[in-house]
Scaffold this motif. Structure first.
Motif, mmCIF file in Angstrom:
data_model
loop_
_atom_site.group_PDB
_atom_site.id
_atom_site.type_symbol
_atom_site.label_atom_id
_atom_site.label_comp_id
_atom_site.label_asym_id
_atom_site.label_seq_id
_atom_site.Cartn_x
_atom_site.Cartn_y
_atom_site.Cartn_z
ATOM 1 N N ARG A 39 68.062 24.504 29.809
ATOM 2 C CA ARG A 39 68.077 25.595 30.488
ATOM 3 C C ARG A 39 67.218 26.454 29.722
ATOM 4 O O ARG A 39 67.032 26.411 28.349
ATOM 5 C CB ARG A 39 69.486 26.057 30.567
ATOM 6 C CG ARG A 39 69.635 27.681 30.901
ATOM 7 C CD ARG A 39 71.035 28.137 30.709
ATOM 8 N NE ARG A 39 71.069 29.542 30.890
ATOM 9 C CZ ARG A 39 71.034 30.506 29.780
ATOM 10 N NH1 ARG A 39 71.125 29.982 28.793
ATOM 11 N NH2 ARG A 39 70.986 31.910 29.948
ATOM 12 N N SER A 40 66.538 27.393 30.460
ATOM 13 C CA SER A 40 65.806 28.598 29.667
ATOM 14 C C SER A 40 66.521 29.956 29.985
ATOM 15 O O SER A 40 67.083 30.172 30.979
ATOM 16 C CB SER A 40 64.378 28.622 30.316
ATOM 17 O OG SER A 40 63.562 27.327 30.269
ATOM 18 N N ALA A 41 66.315 30.648 28.915
ATOM 19 C CA ALA A 41 66.889 32.034 29.029
ATOM 20 C C ALA A 41 65.671 32.847 29.744
ATOM 21 O O ALA A 41 64.527 32.436 29.838
ATOM 22 C CB ALA A 41 67.105 32.621 27.755
ATOM 23 N N THR A 82 67.928 39.206 27.855
ATOM 24 C CA THR A 82 66.562 39.973 28.430
ATOM 25 C C THR A 82 66.079 40.852 27.617
ATOM 26 O O THR A 82 66.535 40.773 26.248
ATOM 27 C CB THR A 82 67.349 40.567 29.680
ATOM 28 O OG1 THR A 82 68.354 41.380 29.035
ATOM 29 C CG2 THR A 82 67.866 39.600 30.648
ATOM 30 N N PRO A 83 65.106 41.468 27.992
ATOM 31 C CA PRO A 83 64.360 42.508 26.991
ATOM 32 C C PRO A 83 65.284 43.443 26.448
ATOM 33 O O PRO A 83 66.132 44.182 27.195
ATOM 34 C CB PRO A 83 63.257 43.173 27.755
ATOM 35 C CG PRO A 83 62.994 42.350 28.882
ATOM 36 C CD PRO A 83 64.177 41.496 29.065
ATOM 37 N N GLY A 84 65.646 43.579 25.090
ATOM 38 C CA GLY A 84 66.676 44.468 24.527
ATOM 39 C C GLY A 84 67.986 44.198 24.644
ATOM 40 O O GLY A 84 68.924 44.697 24.363
ATOM 41 N N GLN A 126 60.747 29.072 33.792
ATOM 42 C CA GLN A 126 60.251 30.267 32.955
ATOM 43 C C GLN A 126 59.396 31.227 33.705
ATOM 44 O O GLN A 126 58.458 30.803 34.289
ATOM 45 C CB GLN A 126 59.726 29.925 31.888
ATOM 46 C CG GLN A 126 60.788 28.883 30.611
ATOM 47 C CD GLN A 126 60.060 28.375 29.525
ATOM 48 O OE1 GLN A 126 58.576 28.654 29.268
ATOM 49 N NE2 GLN A 126 60.895 27.610 28.867
ATOM 50 N N ILE A 127 59.736 32.657 33.670
ATOM 51 C CA ILE A 127 59.070 33.551 34.467
ATOM 52 C C ILE A 127 57.958 34.116 33.434
ATOM 53 O O ILE A 127 56.970 34.818 33.876
ATOM 54 C CB ILE A 127 59.775 34.545 35.018
ATOM 55 C CG1 ILE A 127 60.515 35.152 33.698
ATOM 56 C CG2 ILE A 127 60.816 34.101 36.116
ATOM 57 C CD1 ILE A 127 61.513 36.538 34.213
ATOM 58 N N ARG A 128 58.035 33.964 32.331
ATOM 59 C CA ARG A 128 56.999 34.486 31.194
ATOM 60 C C ARG A 128 56.024 33.674 30.967
ATOM 61 O O ARG A 128 56.382 32.236 30.600
ATOM 62 C CB ARG A 128 57.659 35.188 29.972
ATOM 63 C CG ARG A 128 58.311 36.439 30.141
ATOM 64 C CD ARG A 128 58.842 37.066 29.102
ATOM 65 N NE ARG A 128 59.357 38.372 29.321
ATOM 66 C CZ ARG A 128 60.485 38.655 30.137
ATOM 67 N NH1 ARG A 128 61.375 37.759 30.569
ATOM 68 N NH2 ARG A 128 60.889 40.051 30.241
ATOM 69 N N VAL A 129 54.653 34.127 31.044
ATOM 70 C CA VAL A 129 53.522 33.065 30.643
ATOM 71 C C VAL A 129 52.669 33.898 29.875
ATOM 72 O O VAL A 129 52.038 34.798 30.347
ATOM 73 C CB VAL A 129 52.917 32.620 31.997
ATOM 74 C CG1 VAL A 129 51.660 31.610 31.551
ATOM 75 C CG2 VAL A 129 53.785 31.725 32.807
ATOM 76 N N MET A 130 52.440 33.415 28.705
ATOM 77 C CA MET A 130 51.474 34.146 27.655
ATOM 78 C C MET A 130 50.059 33.722 28.281
ATOM 79 O O MET A 130 49.552 32.687 28.575
ATOM 80 C CB MET A 130 51.685 33.426 26.348
ATOM 81 C CG MET A 130 50.701 34.095 25.204
ATOM 82 S SD MET A 130 50.935 35.878 24.936
ATOM 83 C CE MET A 130 52.596 35.753 24.192
ATOM 84 N N PRO A 131 49.315 34.758 28.360
ATOM 85 C CA PRO A 131 47.898 34.527 28.850
ATOM 86 C C PRO A 131 47.064 33.402 27.871
ATOM 87 O O PRO A 131 47.276 33.598 26.509
ATOM 88 C CB PRO A 131 47.136 35.942 28.608
ATOM 89 C CG PRO A 131 48.009 36.897 28.585
ATOM 90 C CD PRO A 131 49.573 36.211 28.151
ATOM 91 N N ILE A 181 61.712 39.518 21.982
ATOM 92 C CA ILE A 181 61.751 40.228 23.227
ATOM 93 C C ILE A 181 63.240 40.729 23.423
ATOM 94 O O ILE A 181 63.577 41.975 23.629
ATOM 95 C CB ILE A 181 61.574 39.516 24.421
ATOM 96 C CG1 ILE A 181 60.094 38.860 24.363
ATOM 97 C CG2 ILE A 181 61.705 40.246 25.732
ATOM 98 C CD1 ILE A 181 59.493 38.110 25.605
ATOM 99 N N ALA A 182 64.352 39.797 23.004
ATOM 100 C CA ALA A 182 65.669 39.981 23.078
ATOM 101 C C ALA A 182 66.255 41.181 22.128
ATOM 102 O O ALA A 182 67.065 41.641 22.327
ATOM 103 C CB ALA A 182 66.421 38.895 23.178
#
Lengths: 367, 286
Positions: free
Chosen positions: A157-159, A54-56, A231-236, A345-346
């Protein structure tokens, strides 16, 4: 090339690689993280472990004890092997005949990278474009790369930090590997699809007898599709042009206030390639070595020319990193410099999220 | 050591220096030295005006230094170096007979031959004359092909003017028109005082700005305002070139240090056409 096998255990692939004479680098759990290290024992694979990213934050946890590959990317990337953090470039000696310069001998044996994730394969291809296939090549990188056999593990699996699907680099690698494994199903259906992607890969798989079925291949696609869907993150999508049009947005100052300029993101990034040189001399003063060492655009000295650094502010250094990664890389090498692995991010100590920053910037008016 | 005397143009291993000998070293200014380098095997070293070499001072390090000699004289390399740090300082202390490591030549060059029949305007600030001088030599070699050649030279003070012996020679032989301006001067100075842009009107008097090709080299702020001033007078932004400076370690686009927006100054530059980088020149810390 068309060879595809089904296995109920991945270890025979590792054993086949070792038997074929490859030095094998594979995932190993060490110091609370998955690392890519020389594997002498197929039993050293971190079976049953997953990573919470997760972030950090990065933590290893227990997952399904029967599954082998549910963790995703290691803090380290394969660039540590292909383009080591510190490498001697040449030695110079001073004698009565003047100066002479010599490169060290290549010290690299054919090596199999076992457990390359699709995003990391894409990262290797991006570094190839810079360090091997451009007008000038790094001969050491080229030599290592040409003697590396790549065994991809497709991601089932995705983180939380993964966004490869929006960068079109995963979670399934289509080509560019020598061998690809997909972990399928659970319990009674638990098995592995093993596909050869090259002649060298097919040779390694010759001894594995059970042929894969169409159902196995369908199951492999379903597994990676599920990873993509999670995946919840999507790059514009238009971030390359979008950032270029917003180089003076005040939001750069906002992220700069949070950024520690620690350079972690650039060290963890599998495509960041910047390097510095260091010269060391022996005590006689007649022998000196030149070393190439990883560098980071976050270091204040990175842009130093006489009179001072070009990029003195934290804002300008973050902007340089992010615009290079997501925008000017396209101008330089025809593609994004980001593969969506989520490491930056991590491994950002303050949890700065490149996707969120891109979204924030894209919402700003153009310059 | 090379076994044949081929020109050092095709770079066999661009990361590995070759040893060259300092055949002559002389002081140009208080903190500026010129070195004349020759290959140890006598092979020529060809380069294009505006290109640079990575010079390696043994045991100290490497720095990007423009080539400042005549491109027609391939038997030697001239480098003019200001002592601004550990490496450049060590290079300025080299003596005849010493050896230096050389990698190069690298980078883009000043287009000169493509500008036949036009008015060439060289604008140099301080040491900026060093990277421009090869282009001036090239232009003077075919002087009759150009409508005119003008050099505007800016320096901090009269005693900071680079290559004064050469400026005097060029003026005396009417090889080019020379406008000199300095930032400060004592009462003995009878020439112009001010930044280079103040010389533009005089230098371009009677010249159609549409027929001017301009080459600017000096501090970034000088080039930025110089190019703006020339553009205001009607010189085409596609007929102006300037030479950028950024940190360089590899000189072949692998180390990332010299990035200037999408360009690597080492291989896409150092010489850029003004219209290609005009926007970036206005952005801070890019």
């Amino acid at each position: 090339m068309e060879r595809a096998a089904a296995l109920d255990d991945p270890r025979p692939v590792l054993s086949a690689l070792i038997e074929a004479g490859y030095r094998v680098i594979a995932p190993v759990e060490q110091d609370g993280a998955i690392r890519y290290l020389p594997a002498v024992d197929p039993d050293s694979l971190p079976k049953g472990r997953i990573d919470s990213q997760t972030p950090g934050s990065y933590r290893l946890e227990d997952g399904d004890p029967e599954r082998w590959f549910d963790y995703v990317v290691s803090p380290e990337s394969w660039k540590a092997w292909l383009y080591p953090a510190r490498r001697k470039m040449w030695t110079s000696t001073r004698s009565e005949d003047g100066l002479s310069f010599e490169r060290p001998e290549a010290e690299w044996t054919p090596t199999a990278f076992f457990g390359v994730r699709p995003c990391d394969l894409a990262a290797i291809e991006k570094q190839d474009a810079i360090l091997k296939d451009g007008a000038f090549a790094d001969p050491d990188y080229a030599h290592r790369r040409e003697n590396a056999l790549i065994v991809v593990i497709q991601c089932a699996r995705s983180a939380e930090t993964c966004f490869c699907a929006s960068m079109n680099t995963g979670p399934r690698a289509q080509a560019g590997f020598d061998i690809a494994l997909t972990e399928l199903g659970a319990e009674a259906d638990h098995r592995f699809l093993v596909e050869a992607g090259s002649e060298a890969g097919a040779r390694v798989l010759e001894g594995l007898t059970e042929d894969a079925t169409e159902a196995d291949k369908d199951a492999a696609h379903a597994a990676t599709n599920a990873a993509a869907a999670s995946q919840i993150r999507v790059m514009p999508e238009n971030v390359a042009a979008g950032l270029k049009a917003r180089l003076t947005a005040p939001e750069w100052d906002d992220v700069a206030k949070r950024c520690l300029n620690c350079a972690n993101c650039t060290m963890a990034c599998p495509t960041c390639f910047c390097s510095d040189v260091q010269d060391t001399s022996d005590l006689t003063g007649d022998l000196t070595d030149r070393w190439r060492v990883w560098d980071s655009c976050f270091n204040p000295d990175f842009s130093y020319i006489h009179g001072g650094a070009v990029r003195t502010s934290s804002m300008s250094r973050y902007r340089q990193w992010m615009t290079h990664k997501l925008s000017s890389w396209h101008d330089q090498f025809g593609a994004s410099g980001c593969v969506g692995c989520g490491r930056c991010i991590a491994w950002c100590p303050v949890g700065i999220d490149i996707v969120a920053e891109a979204e924030t910037l894209m919402a700003q008016p153009e310059d | 050591m090379r076994d044949s005397a081929e020109p050092h143009t095709a770079i066999a291993d661009p990361m590995l220096p070759i040893a060259m000998r300092v055949s002559e070293a002389w002081r140009e200014l208080d903190d500026v030295v010129s070195l004349r380098l020759v290959t140890k095997d006598g092979a020529p070293f060809a380069f294009a005006p505006g290109q640079f070499n990575m010079l390696y001072a043994f045991g100290v390090g490497e720095a990007a230094i423009s080539i400042s000699g005549d491109p027609a004289r391939t038997g030697e390399l001239l480098h003019t170096i200001r002592d601004v740090g550990a490496v450049s300082g060590a290079l300025t202390r080299l003596k005849a007979g010493d050896e230096v490591g050389v990698r190069g030549p690298f980078g883009s060059s000043w287009p000169v031959d493509s500008e036949h029949d036009r008015h060439l305007l060289f604008v140099a600030g301080g040491l900026g004359l060093a990277p421009l001088r090869p282009a001036i030599y090239r232009a003077l070699a075919t002087r009759h092909r150009f409508a005119s050649i003008t050099l505007i030279m800016g320096a901090r003070s009269p005693r900071d003017l680079l290559y004064p012996y050469q400026l005097a020679g060029w003026t005396a032989s009417h090889a080019l028109r020379l406008n000199i301006t300095v930032d400060h001067a004592g009462p003995e100075w009878t020439g112009s005082v001010g930044v280079v842009t103040t010389e533009f009107a005089r230098a371009l008097a009677g010249i159609d700005p549409a027929k001017v090709s301009a080459y600017l080299c000096g501090p970034e702020i000088m080039m930025r305002f110089g190019a703006m001033g020339l553009a205001d007078m009607g010189v085409s932004t596609e007929r102006m070139w300037l030479s950028m400076e950024r940190s360089m370690k590899c000189a072949i686009g692998l180390c990332g240090h010299c990035q200037f927006g999408p360009d690597f100054v080492c291989k896409d530059g150092p010489v850029f056409r003004h219209d290609e980088i005009a926007r970036r020149l206005t952005l801070k810390e890019i």
